[in-house]
Design a protein around this motif. Structure first.
Motif, PDB file in Angstrom:
ATOM      1  N   ARG A  14      44.849  28.097  43.258  1.00 39.74           N
ATOM      2  CA  ARG A  14      45.053  27.011  42.308  1.00 39.74           C
ATOM      3  C   ARG A  14      44.582  27.402  40.914  1.00 39.74           C
ATOM      4  O   ARG A  14      45.241  27.178  39.925  1.00 39.74           O
ATOM      5  N   ARG A  15      43.442  28.043  40.869  1.00 39.67           N
ATOM      6  CA  ARG A  15      42.882  28.362  39.552  1.00 39.67           C
ATOM      7  C   ARG A  15      41.522  29.018  39.684  1.00 39.67           C
ATOM      8  O   ARG A  15      40.953  29.070  40.749  1.00 39.67           O
ATOM      9  N   GLY A  16      41.000  29.497  38.574  1.00 39.50           N
ATOM     10  CA  GLY A  16      39.616  29.915  38.552  1.00 39.50           C
ATOM     11  C   GLY A  16      39.411  31.406  38.629  1.00 39.50           C
ATOM     12  O   GLY A  16      38.290  31.871  38.527  1.00 39.50           O
ATOM     13  N   GLU A  17      40.472  32.135  38.778  1.00 35.91           N
ATOM     14  CA  GLU A  17      40.267  33.576  38.862  1.00 35.91           C
ATOM     15  C   GLU A  17      39.848  34.166  37.533  1.00 35.91           C
ATOM     16  O   GLU A  17      39.174  35.183  37.488  1.00 35.91           O
ATOM     17  N   VAL A  18      40.278  33.548  36.448  1.00 34.02           N
ATOM     18  CA  VAL A  18      39.866  34.059  35.147  1.00 34.02           C
ATOM     19  C   VAL A  18      38.362  33.966  34.991  1.00 34.02           C
ATOM     20  O   VAL A  18      37.770  34.682  34.203  1.00 34.02           O
ATOM     21  N   LEU A  19      37.778  33.084  35.753  1.00 35.04           N
ATOM     22  CA  LEU A  19      36.333  32.945  35.671  1.00 35.04           C
ATOM     23  C   LEU A  19      35.635  33.967  36.557  1.00 35.04           C
ATOM     24  O   LEU A  19      34.420  34.018  36.619  1.00 35.04           O
ATOM     25  N   THR A  21      34.582  37.546  36.844  1.00 32.15           N
ATOM     26  CA  THR A  21      34.411  38.600  35.833  1.00 32.15           C
ATOM     27  C   THR A  21      35.212  39.852  36.143  1.00 32.15           C
ATOM     28  O   THR A  21      35.524  40.618  35.238  1.00 32.15           O
ATOM     29  N   GLU A  22      35.537  40.062  37.404  1.00 32.64           N
ATOM     30  CA  GLU A  22      36.212  41.296  37.770  1.00 32.64           C
ATOM     31  C   GLU A  22      37.731  41.175  37.769  1.00 32.64           C
ATOM     32  O   GLU A  22      38.438  42.178  37.860  1.00 32.64           O
ATOM     33  N   CYS A  23      38.228  39.968  37.695  1.00 31.29           N
ATOM     34  CA  CYS A  23      39.673  39.777  37.812  1.00 31.29           C
ATOM     35  C   CYS A  23      40.424  40.389  36.632  1.00 31.29           C
ATOM     36  O   CYS A  23      40.058  40.180  35.480  1.00 31.29           O
ATOM     37  N   PRO A  24      41.470  41.148  36.933  1.00 31.80           N
ATOM     38  CA  PRO A  24      42.281  41.794  35.901  1.00 31.80           C
ATOM     39  C   PRO A  24      42.899  40.781  34.943  1.00 31.80           C
ATOM     40  O   PRO A  24      43.225  41.122  33.806  1.00 31.80           O
ATOM     41  N   SER A  25      43.043  39.562  35.397  1.00 28.08           N
ATOM     42  CA  SER A  25      43.668  38.544  34.549  1.00 28.08           C
ATOM     43  C   SER A  25      42.857  38.345  33.278  1.00 28.08           C
ATOM     44  O   SER A  25      43.394  37.975  32.228  1.00 28.08           O
ATOM     45  N   ARG A  26      41.592  38.628  33.382  1.00 29.02           N
ATOM     46  CA  ARG A  26      40.728  38.453  32.222  1.00 29.02           C
ATOM     47  C   ARG A  26      41.106  39.449  31.126  1.00 29.02           C
ATOM     48  O   ARG A  26      41.025  39.142  29.952  1.00 29.02           O
ATOM     49  N   LEU A  29      44.458  38.267  29.651  1.00 29.06           N
ATOM     50  CA  LEU A  29      44.164  37.119  28.799  1.00 29.06           C
ATOM     51  C   LEU A  29      43.662  37.569  27.436  1.00 29.06           C
ATOM     52  O   LEU A  29      44.040  37.017  26.405  1.00 29.06           O
TER      53      LEU A  29
ATOM     54  N   LYS B  57      28.850  30.235  35.460  1.00 25.73           N
ATOM     55  CA  LYS B  57      30.246  30.077  35.861  1.00 25.73           C
ATOM     56  C   LYS B  57      31.167  31.067  35.146  1.00 25.73           C
ATOM     57  O   LYS B  57      32.079  31.627  35.745  1.00 25.73           O
ATOM     58  N   ASP B 111      46.664  29.781  34.093  1.00 27.45           N
ATOM     59  CA  ASP B 111      47.308  29.650  35.398  1.00 27.45           C
ATOM     60  C   ASP B 111      48.548  30.541  35.475  1.00 27.45           C
ATOM     61  O   ASP B 111      48.787  31.201  36.481  1.00 27.45           O
ATOM     62  N   ILE B 113      49.143  33.272  33.924  1.00 25.02           N
ATOM     63  CA  ILE B 113      48.734  34.670  34.055  1.00 25.02           C
ATOM     64  C   ILE B 113      48.319  34.986  35.481  1.00 25.02           C
ATOM     65  O   ILE B 113      48.713  36.003  36.050  1.00 25.02           O
ATOM     66  N   GLU B 114      47.546  34.089  36.070  1.00 26.19           N
ATOM     67  CA  GLU B 114      47.084  34.341  37.429  1.00 26.19           C
ATOM     68  C   GLU B 114      48.245  34.381  38.410  1.00 26.19           C
ATOM     69  O   GLU B 114      48.308  35.241  39.279  1.00 26.19           O
ATOM     70  N   LEU B 117      50.258  37.552  37.802  1.00 27.99           N
ATOM     71  CA  LEU B 117      49.487  38.790  37.736  1.00 27.99           C
ATOM     72  C   LEU B 117      50.133  39.943  38.515  1.00 27.99           C
ATOM     73  O   LEU B 117      50.199  41.068  38.010  1.00 27.99           O
TER      74      LEU B 117
END
Lengths: 128, 128
Positions: A14-19, A21-26, A29, B57, B111, B113-114, B117
């Motif tokens: 649903r969401r929250g992967e950007v939060l 720290t290791e996710c490539p989406s960051r 972004l 967070k 969202d 982007i995730e 991805l």
DNA sequence: CGGAATCCAAGATGATACTG
DNA sequence: CAGTATCATCTTGGATTCCG
């Protein structure tokens, strides 16, 4: 929050992967929301542009930063770069389907800001 | 503004002000799309948080940058800061209605982007 | 024209220590 | 706990120059 693995998976999806720290989406972004990345995407939403056209359209962006931003977004698969082997050089930039997708999101953001700019300015002055 | 051109005004209203170097929206955009601004907004979309909660967070954000980002977004009217005069200090951050509005846009972006991805990573590797 | 390369100024960011 | 202050560093961004 809720049940076992299905709940957790659903939450992640649903969401929250950007939060994370290791996710490539960051990283993605970061590229997209970079100072010039946003403006390049918005500009290209209106169609194909040449390098100098983009420069003029965006305004106050140095050649260096524009080139850098374009390369970055090209590597992420958002921009297609077509170079014609003529003299003087002729290079065209346009959005890929992926780029168009993210372009819509970015445009949603910029449009919202423009529409609500009066409210924002009003809110700013309330505190001053 | 000069007053003889309704067509031009309509065009401006439609979009493209961010591409005007002088438009204040460009400043707001910078705050919102800043490295930590995006993540703060996304985090606060889930509700009120304390300073240290936000730090945990979001992850890997220094106290300094988080404080700075929060103040910036507060000045723009996106965030409400409530401080309880107790010891130890207790401060809560939440989105204003305006902040919720832009939060939705930002969330749309993150969202997207995730969700995409996998495609993005695939596109990146095509070129490598 | 579209960049690549270089140098340099300015701002962003972080680690640490300190305070109410 | 929630910052602020300070200092060191790393990245951005711009101006300039040169090249295919």
């Amino acid at each position: 929050m809720s049940g076992k693995n299905t709940g957790k998976l659903a939450e992640i999806m649903r969401r929250g992967e950007v939060l994370s720290t290791e996710c490539p989406s960051r990283e993605i972004l970061k590229h997209v929301t970079s100072q010039w990345g946003v403006l390049v995407l918005v500009a290209l939403m209106e169609g194909t542009h040449r390098f100098s056209e983009l420069r003029r359209k965006i305004g106050r962006v140095s050649e260096k930063m524009l080139a850098q931003t374009l390369q970055q977004l090209e590597r992420d698969g958002f921009i297609r770069r077509v170079s014609y082997p003529v003299v003087p050089p002729h290079v065209e930039y346009s959005l890929t389907p992926l780029g168009d997708g993210i372009g819509r999101q970015v445009e949603g953001l910029t449009d919202w800001i423009e529409i609500n700019l009066p409210k924002i300015i009003e809110a700013q002055q309330m505190q001053a």
